[in-house]
Design an enzyme around this catalytic site. Sequence first.
Site: not given
Ligand code: 13P
Length: 250
Positions: A9, A11, A95, A97, A167, A173, A212
């Site tokens: 992803n 982003k 997601h 976010e 997640e 992150g 992560s």
């Molecule tokens: P990270 O791997 O940067 O923690 O992000 C995970 C994520 O949100 C994947 O959709």
Amino acid sequence: MRQPLVAGNWKMNGSRASVRELLDGIKHGIAEVGGAEVVVCPPFVYLQEVQDQLAGTAIAWGAQNLSTEGSGAFTGEVAASMLLDFGCKYVIVGHSERRSYYGEDDALVARKYAVARAMGLVPILCVGETLEERETGVTEEVVGRQMDAVIDLEGVEALQDGVIAYEPVWAIGTGVTASPEQAQEVHAYIRSRVAGKSTSAAESLRILYGGSMKADNARELIGKPDIDGGLIGGASLKADDFLAICRAAG
Ligand code: 13P
């Protein structure tokens, strides 16, 4: 037997130049990945580049979001038919976010799942609890509610056409990864909740871990019985890091 799946992803990251370089790197190393299915999810505007570069390779691609609407006066939205037009196989829905910054609730996420599925895209449904929810002991309740929104709208069979990504919000992150045991516990819960309604759906459902995940923790996480791969954020932006996770999964 569930084929492992590793999805990147990206982003809201990248430029035309960096996307080209990243795709070159992934294509270069894909032959050594083994048995895992590999997917990249770029920002919409780079889908053309991704399609041009990845058509005919073993790598699939998808989008990070879609509209519930088919077409028309919906400024700023992108329809499922457009994703298909650019060769997308997958689309991420729900997601954290999008849930937290853009107000997407369970009902909207379920509708996005339904539209994706109806159009023949494979939805990757993201679920997961915040740190506060984990600390107050409601992780299963939260994840269950997020799953039920889709099950209630579409039936449990709908999960057979998609993928679930667990997640934990506190791991996204942050560099803090759920331990393999913590992740496995929730993955097993997700599968058992599906199994309560359909054992065949539960057995075939791929459940990815995200938060992560890195080359050095991927093997142990994906080694757990109910962890079928990863949804990777930061580590999917460097070809070497992403490929190392894909190899661990394969
Ligand atoms: P990270 O791997 O940067 O923690 O992000 C995970 C994520 O949100 C994947 O959709």
